[in-house]
Write a protein that holds these residues in place. Structure first.
Motif, short mmCIF file in Angstrom:
data_model
loop_
_atom_site.label_atom_id
_atom_site.label_comp_id
_atom_site.label_asym_id
_atom_site.label_seq_id
_atom_site.Cartn_x
_atom_site.Cartn_y
_atom_site.Cartn_z
N GLU A 249 45.24 50.43 45.77
CA GLU A 249 44.54 49.99 46.99
C GLU A 249 43.23 49.39 46.57
OE1 GLU A 249 45.27 49.82 50.04
OE2 GLU A 249 47.19 50.67 49.60
N PRO A 250 42.90 48.18 47.30
CA PRO A 250 43.56 47.36 48.40
C PRO A 250 44.53 46.44 47.94
CG PRO A 250 41.50 46.31 47.73
CD PRO A 250 41.63 47.45 46.68
N GLY A 251 45.33 46.54 46.80
CA GLY A 251 46.55 45.59 46.49
C GLY A 251 45.71 44.48 45.87
N ALA A 257 36.91 40.93 46.95
CA ALA A 257 37.32 42.12 48.01
C ALA A 257 38.12 43.35 47.43
CB ALA A 257 38.33 41.37 49.08
N TRP A 258 38.10 43.41 45.89
CA TRP A 258 38.89 44.32 45.50
C TRP A 258 37.85 45.33 44.91
CZ3 TRP A 258 38.83 47.78 41.23
CH2 TRP A 258 39.96 48.54 41.03
N ARG A 259 37.57 46.50 45.87
CA ARG A 259 36.73 47.55 45.70
C ARG A 259 35.45 47.22 45.50
NH1 ARG A 259 39.26 53.08 44.81
NH2 ARG A 259 41.44 52.51 45.16
N PRO A 260 34.95 46.31 46.30
CA PRO A 260 33.45 45.79 46.04
C PRO A 260 32.27 46.78 46.28
CG PRO A 260 34.05 45.32 48.35
CD PRO A 260 35.42 46.02 47.75
N ASP A 261 31.34 46.56 45.10
CA ASP A 261 30.22 47.40 45.17
C ASP A 261 29.15 47.13 46.20
OD1 ASP A 261 30.97 48.79 42.80
OD2 ASP A 261 29.94 47.35 41.68
N GLY A 262 29.40 46.01 46.98
CA GLY A 262 28.53 45.66 48.06
C GLY A 262 29.00 44.41 48.81
N PRO A 263 28.29 43.72 49.68
CA PRO A 263 28.71 42.92 50.55
C PRO A 263 29.13 41.55 49.86
CG PRO A 263 26.49 42.92 50.77
CD PRO A 263 26.84 44.12 50.18
N SER A 272 40.46 33.12 44.02
CA SER A 272 41.10 33.86 42.84
C SER A 272 41.67 35.19 43.46
CB SER A 272 40.45 33.98 41.74
OG SER A 272 39.25 34.96 41.88
N TYR A 273 42.70 35.82 42.98
CA TYR A 273 43.14 37.13 43.15
C TYR A 273 42.77 37.95 42.20
CZ TYR A 273 46.70 35.37 46.60
OH TYR A 273 47.36 35.10 47.87
N GLY A 274 42.66 39.22 42.58
CA GLY A 274 42.43 40.21 41.66
C GLY A 274 43.08 41.38 42.06
N ALA A 275 43.78 42.39 41.14
CA ALA A 275 44.49 43.50 41.39
C ALA A 275 44.43 44.42 40.27
CB ALA A 275 45.75 43.16 41.87
N VAL A 276 44.76 45.79 40.50
CA VAL A 276 44.81 46.73 39.22
C VAL A 276 46.19 47.39 39.76
CG1 VAL A 276 43.98 48.91 38.40
CG2 VAL A 276 42.42 46.90 38.84
N GLY A 277 46.94 47.81 38.90
CA GLY A 277 48.39 48.53 38.99
C GLY A 277 48.45 49.63 38.09
N ARG A 278 49.24 50.40 38.64
CA ARG A 278 49.50 51.57 37.59
C ARG A 278 50.89 51.59 37.35
NH1 ARG A 278 51.01 57.14 37.81
NH2 ARG A 278 49.79 58.52 36.42
N LYS A 279 51.31 51.92 35.93
CA LYS A 279 52.67 51.70 35.76
C LYS A 279 53.38 53.04 36.00
CE LYS A 279 55.89 50.70 31.61
NZ LYS A 279 55.95 50.39 30.29
N ARG A 280 54.68 52.71 36.77
CA ARG A 280 55.46 53.88 37.19
C ARG A 280 56.13 54.62 35.90
NH1 ARG A 280 56.37 49.84 41.29
NH2 ARG A 280 58.23 49.12 40.27
#
Length: 280
Positions: A249-251, A257-263, A272-280
């Motif tokens: 989350e948040p995908g 917008a990925w887990r921001p530390d502030g506004p 740009s896109y940003g994401a983190v995934g965990r391998k199943r």
């Protein structure tokens, strides 16, 4: 920025050495050095600055976007380290600046290990000189290309530092957009994600025209001159890199917008896109 702010000429830089200087063509821009210019660094040349300034002129906010990308790196590495991951493979590391992967990871766990990879010899020289980790941890530096996963995964330094029987954080931030479709970046990423075990993490950022097509296409048109290239990819295309991974989350969201530390800083545009995934 660049040569003007450096009291030594590039040919006088003792840390580079004649073997490295012989492999550096200062007339050809390189993505790591363009990025360095946007971040306020001095390790760039006239060819890099021309491309960087053209992009700034075409797309106001590109400097803020580069800094946003760097901030995502710190948040993503910190999050992954907080999940108990103590080893990282950072591909396309770029010229060292504040908040490098090992600094963030070792702030969480001093025993964290990091292998840095880049295909610019200048990056590797500075990495070896500046990226010193904690006594408990390990860092290694490999000059190699993301498009050749096997050369990275089988490198003796990689195998000495990383244990592939345990989860690894794979970091590919601000790099994949420089790989053209015909070079199949999805195949390259799959080479790395297939090599790591379940419970590993993958962090990616990627430029897109999904939110601001006019501005981002202007950026691409200004950047895509000569040897440099950026490919803007859609949400669906970026999601493909995460095959076999569950997005944290948040995908897949705008990078800021990925887990921001502030506004969100007012100057930022969603480019740009940003994401983190965990391998199943």
């Amino acid at each position: 920025m660049g040569d003007e702010g450096n009291p030594l000429r590039w040919s006088d830089r003792p840390e580079l050495g004649p073997d490295v200087l012989a492999r550096i063509d200062t007339s050809v821009p390189h993505p790591a050095r363009v990025y360095d210019y946007w971040l306020g660094g001095k390790d760039n040349f006239e060819a890099d600055r021309k491309v960087a300034e053209a992009a700034i002129a075409a797309t106001p906010g590109v400097v803020e976007g580069a800094r946003d990308n760097r901030a995502f790196l710190g948040r993503a590495v910190r999050y992954i380290a907080e999940q108990g991951i103590d080893q990282f493979l950072d591909i396309g590391t770029g010229i060292p600046t504040a908040g490098n992967t090992h600094e963030v990871a070792q702030a969480v766990n001093p025993a964290a290990r990091v292998v840095y990879v880049d295909n610019d010899p200048i990056v590797m020289v500075h990495a070896r000189a500046l990226l010193r980790g904690t006594p408990e941890g390990r860092t290694a530096y490999i000059e190699a290309d993301l498009r050749d996963p096997e050369s990275i995964l089988t490198h003796p330094d990689t195998l000495e530092v990383l244990d592939f029987s345990r989860p690894i954080g794979v970091i590919i931030v601000g790099t994949l957009m420089h790989i053209r479709d015909e070079d199949d970046p999805w195949r390259a990423v799959k080479g790395f994600t297939d090599a790591v075990c379940p419970g590993s993490y993958l962090a990616i950022t990627h430029l897109t025209a999904d939110f601001e097509p006019e501005r981002m296409n202007a950026l691409a048109n200004s950047y895509n001159t000569g040897p440099l290239w950026v490919t803007l990819r859609t949400r669906e295309q970026v999601e493909r890199f995460f095959e076999g991974f569950d997005l944290v989350e948040p995908g897949l969201v705008p990078t800021f917008a990925w887990r921001p530390d502030g506004p969100k800083p007012e100057a930022l545009i969603p480019g740009s896109y940003g994401a983190v995934g965990r391998k199943r």
